[in-house]
Design a protein around this motif. Structure first.
Motif, short mmCIF file in Angstrom:
data_model
loop_
_atom_site.label_atom_id
_atom_site.label_comp_id
_atom_site.label_asym_id
_atom_site.label_seq_id
_atom_site.Cartn_x
_atom_site.Cartn_y
_atom_site.Cartn_z
N TYR A 68 37.32 36.00 38.11
CA TYR A 68 36.15 35.78 38.84
C TYR A 68 35.37 37.04 37.97
N CYS A 69 35.53 38.03 37.56
CA CYS A 69 35.02 39.26 36.71
C CYS A 69 34.93 39.05 35.89
N THR A 70 35.59 37.77 34.75
CA THR A 70 35.79 37.74 33.71
C THR A 70 34.42 36.42 33.70
N ASP A 71 35.01 36.04 34.21
CA ASP A 71 33.67 34.91 34.37
C ASP A 71 32.05 34.83 35.34
N TYR A 72 32.01 35.89 35.50
CA TYR A 72 30.59 36.86 36.24
C TYR A 72 30.06 37.63 35.37
N VAL A 73 31.19 38.68 34.06
CA VAL A 73 30.03 38.80 33.29
C VAL A 73 29.91 38.07 31.99
N GLU A 74 30.20 37.12 31.92
CA GLU A 74 30.26 36.85 30.43
C GLU A 74 28.81 36.25 30.23
N GLY A 75 28.64 36.05 29.02
CA GLY A 75 27.39 35.94 28.77
C GLY A 75 26.22 37.10 29.08
N LEU A 76 26.45 37.89 29.55
CA LEU A 76 25.58 39.01 29.90
C LEU A 76 25.55 39.73 29.02
N THR A 77 24.14 40.79 28.85
CA THR A 77 24.18 42.25 27.52
C THR A 77 25.05 43.16 28.43
N VAL A 78 25.60 43.38 29.76
CA VAL A 78 26.21 43.99 29.91
C VAL A 78 27.72 44.55 29.42
N GLN A 79 27.80 46.06 29.07
CA GLN A 79 28.98 45.60 28.50
C GLN A 79 29.95 46.18 29.46
N THR A 80 31.54 45.64 29.38
CA THR A 80 32.39 45.67 30.85
C THR A 80 33.70 45.97 30.06
N GLU A 81 34.45 47.20 30.78
CA GLU A 81 35.52 47.49 30.77
C GLU A 81 36.64 46.86 32.13
N PHE A 82 37.45 46.29 31.35
CA PHE A 82 38.54 45.97 32.53
C PHE A 82 39.82 46.73 32.36
N ASP A 83 40.14 47.72 33.52
CA ASP A 83 41.34 48.17 33.60
C ASP A 83 42.21 47.50 34.65
N ILE A 84 42.80 46.39 34.60
CA ILE A 84 43.21 45.47 35.73
C ILE A 84 44.74 45.07 35.51
N GLN A 85 45.72 45.99 36.46
CA GLN A 85 46.86 45.99 36.51
C GLN A 85 47.76 44.42 36.06
N ASP A 86 48.34 44.71 35.06
CA ASP A 86 49.31 43.10 34.93
C ASP A 86 50.11 42.40 35.62
N GLU A 87 50.93 43.71 36.28
CA GLU A 87 51.57 42.82 37.02
C GLU A 87 51.95 43.19 38.43
#
Length: 463
Positions: free
Chosen positions: A343-362
C-alpha cells in the motif's frame, strides 16, 4: 492422654467431652503445683460448661478454681468461687456437694484467722454431712472445727472435737477397709465362676468361631466386590453426566461467542461500507448533479469529471482494502506486513515526495487477531494519507520492525508540522487513530514541531 482425648473431642465436635478433658488436666496441674496452668484449663472448662448450661459440672469446676486460689493464698477469690459453687449446689439439691463447699469455705476462713466464720461454715457442713451419712465429710468437718477452736484458744472444745474426730475417723477407716475386703472377695468369687464358665464353653466356641470366621471372610470379600463395583459404576455415571453437561455448556458458550462475533462483524462491515462507500457515492451523486446543471447551461464540467474519477478510484481502493481485511486468511503477520509495504509503495508512486522505506524483510507467519490486522492497517493508511495531504513535505521515512513479539511502525515526514494543542482540540483523525490502536491494546504516539515535521509511532504486542 488427656491431650489426645482433647484432640478426639475437637475432631468429633463434642464440647462436653472437651470441657471434661480441660477439668481433668486442671486436677493434674494442681497436683503438680502448677497452679497457673490449672487455673487456665479450669476456666476453659467453666466457659464451656456455662455455654452448655451443665450446672453440676459448673459447680464442680467453680469449687476446683476456689481450691487453686486457696493454694495460691488468694483467699478472697477462693471464697468468691466457693460461694458461686455453693449457689449451684443448693439449686441442684446436691447436699453432698453443699457440705463439701461449706467445709472448703470454713477452711479458707481459718487460714484467714477468722475462726468464728470458720466454725460457722464447718458446723453447717458437719450437720448436712451427718444428715446424709457422708462420713468422709463428717471426718473433715470435725477435724477442721477442732483446729478452729484451738485457733480461738478454746482448747477444751478443741480437745472434745479432736476426740470425736479420731473416733469417727477410725470407724470410717475400718468401714472402708471392710468394704474393700468384701468387694475384693466378691470380685474373686465372681471371676472364679466366670473362668469356669469360660473354660466349659471355650471348646464349643472355638469351632463355632472358626466357622463364623470363614463366613465373615466370604461376606467381607463379597461386600468389597459389591462396594468397588458400585463405586466404579457410580463414578463412571457421574463422570459421563459431568462431561456431558460441561460439553453442552461449552457448545452453548461457543455458539453465543460465534453469534456475538458475527453480530459485531456485521455491524463493523456495515459501518465501513457506510463510512467509505456510502460517503463516496454521495459525493459522486452530488458532483454528477452539479455537472448536469452545468451541461444545461453549456459550461465546462472537466473539474467535476476529474473529481468523479478520483472519488471512484478511491472507492475502488477502499473496497479492495475492505475485501482484503474481511478475508480471514489474510489475518497473519506476514500478510499484514506485505500489505502495508504494497500500500505504501503504491500510494507514493508518481508523487514528487521522496520516500524511504525500512521495512523488515522476514517476519514470522503467525496468526493475528482480525481486529488487530484491520486497525493497524487503517491507522497506517490514515497516517500516510495525512502526510501527503496536510504536511506539505518533501520527504517521508517509513520503518517497520517486528522484534520480541512486538510490531513497531514509524512514519516521519519533513513537512511544516503543526500545533499539538490545536490538533488535540480539533483533530478528529488523530482521535480515530488513537482509538483504533487502544481498542486492540496497542500504543499510538504523535509528535510535531512547527516547521520541523511530524512523527507518528504505533506499536502492538502480538504474542
Amino acid at each position: 492422654y488427656y491431650n489426645r482425648a482433647e484432640n478426639i473431642a475437637l475432631e468429633i465436635k463434642d464440647e462436653s467431652l472437651l470441657a471434661d478433658c480441660h477439668n481433668n488436666k486442671g486436677v493434674v496441674y494442681e497436683q503438680q503445683l502448677r497452679y497457673d496452668k490449672a487455673l487456665s484449663v479450669y476456666k476453659k472448662a467453666l466457659a464451656i460448661y456455662e455455654k452448655l448450661k451443665k450446672e453440676d459440672r459448673i459447680a464442680l469446676t467453680l469449687n476446683n478454681i476456689g481450691i487453686v486460689y486457696k493454694f495460691l493464698g488468694k483467699f478472697p477469690q477462693a471464697i468468691d468461687y466457693y460461694n458461686r459453687s455453693l449457689t449451684y449446689s443448693e439449686r441442684l439439691g446436691d447436699k453432698f456437694f453443699v457440705a463439701a463447699n461449706l467445709n472448703n469455705m470454713g477452711n479458707v476462713y481459718a487460714l484467714m484467722r477468722n475462726y468464728d466464720k470458720a466454725i460457722e461454715y464447718n458446723t453447717k457442713s458437719l450437720n448436712i454431712a451427718r444428715s446424709i451419712d457422708a462420713t468422709n465429710i463428717v471426718v473433715e468437718a470435725l477435724g477442721s472445727i477442732a483446729e478452729d477452736y484451738a485457733g480461738l484458744g478454746d482448747f477444751k472444745k478443741a480437745y472434745a472435737f479432736r476426740n470425736e474426730y479420731l473416733k469417727v475417723n477410725n470407724e470410717y477407716i475400718n468401714l472402708e477397709r471392710s468394704n474393700q475386703l468384701a468387694e475384693m472377695q466378691t470380685r474373686y468369687e465372681t471371676e472364679k465362676k466366670e473362668r469356669q464358665i469360660i473354660a466349659l464353653k471355650q471348646n464349643q466356641q472355638i469351632s463355632s468361631l472358626n466357622i463364623l470366621k470363614q463366613q465373615l471372610l466370604i461376606d467381607k470379600k463379597n461386600y468389597q466386590i459389591f462396594t468397588i463395583t458400585f463405586i466404579m459404576i457410580s463414578l463412571a455415571a457421574f463422570g459421563y453426566l459431568f462431561y456431558h453437561k460441561q460439553r453442552i455448556k461449552q457448545q452453548r458458550r461457543q455458539q453465543r461467542a460465534i453469534i456475538e462475533t458475527e453480530d459485531k462483524e456485521r455491524t463493523r462491515i456495515a459501518k465501513d461500507i457506510h463510512d467509505d462507500i456510502g460517503s463516496g457515492l454521495s459525493k459522486i451523486t452530488l458532483i454528477a448533479g452539479i455537472a448536469a446543471q452545468r451541461l444545461q447551461t453549456g459550461r465546462v464540467i472537466q473539474n467535476e469529471i476529474r473529481n468523479i474519477t478520483q472519488i471512484s478510484k478511491d472507492l475502488i481502493d477502499n473496497m479492495r482494502d475492505l475485501i482484503w481485511i474481511l478475508n480471514p486468511e489474510n489475518a497473519t503477520l506476514d500478510n499484514l506486513v506485505a500489505r502495508i509495504r504494497e500500500y505504501c509503495t503504491d500510494y507514493v508512486e508518481g508523487l514528487t515526495v521522496q520516500t524511504e522505506f525500512d521495512i523488515q524483510d522476514e517476519v514470522p507467519q503467525i496468526k493475528i487477531p482480525q481486529q488487530a490486522q484491520r486497525n493497524v492497517f487503517l491507522t497506517i493508511k490514515e497516517a500516510l494519507h495525512n502526510c501527503i495531504k496536510h504536511a506539505n513535505c518533501d520527504k517521508i521515512f517509513i520503518s517497520l520492525i517486528y522484534k520480541d513479539d512486538r510490531l513497531s511502525i514509524r512514519i516521519n515526514d519533513t513537512g511544516k508540522g503543526f500545533d499539538m494543542e490545536e490538533l488535540k482540540r480539533h483533530g478528529n483523525g488523530l482521535r480515530n487513530m488513537q482509538q483504533r490502536m487502544q481498542s486492540i491494546g496497542g500504543d499510538f504516539k504523535i509528535s510535531s514541531v512547527m516547521g520541523g515535521g511530524t512523527l507518528v509511532e504505533t506499536s502492538i504486542l502480538l504474542a
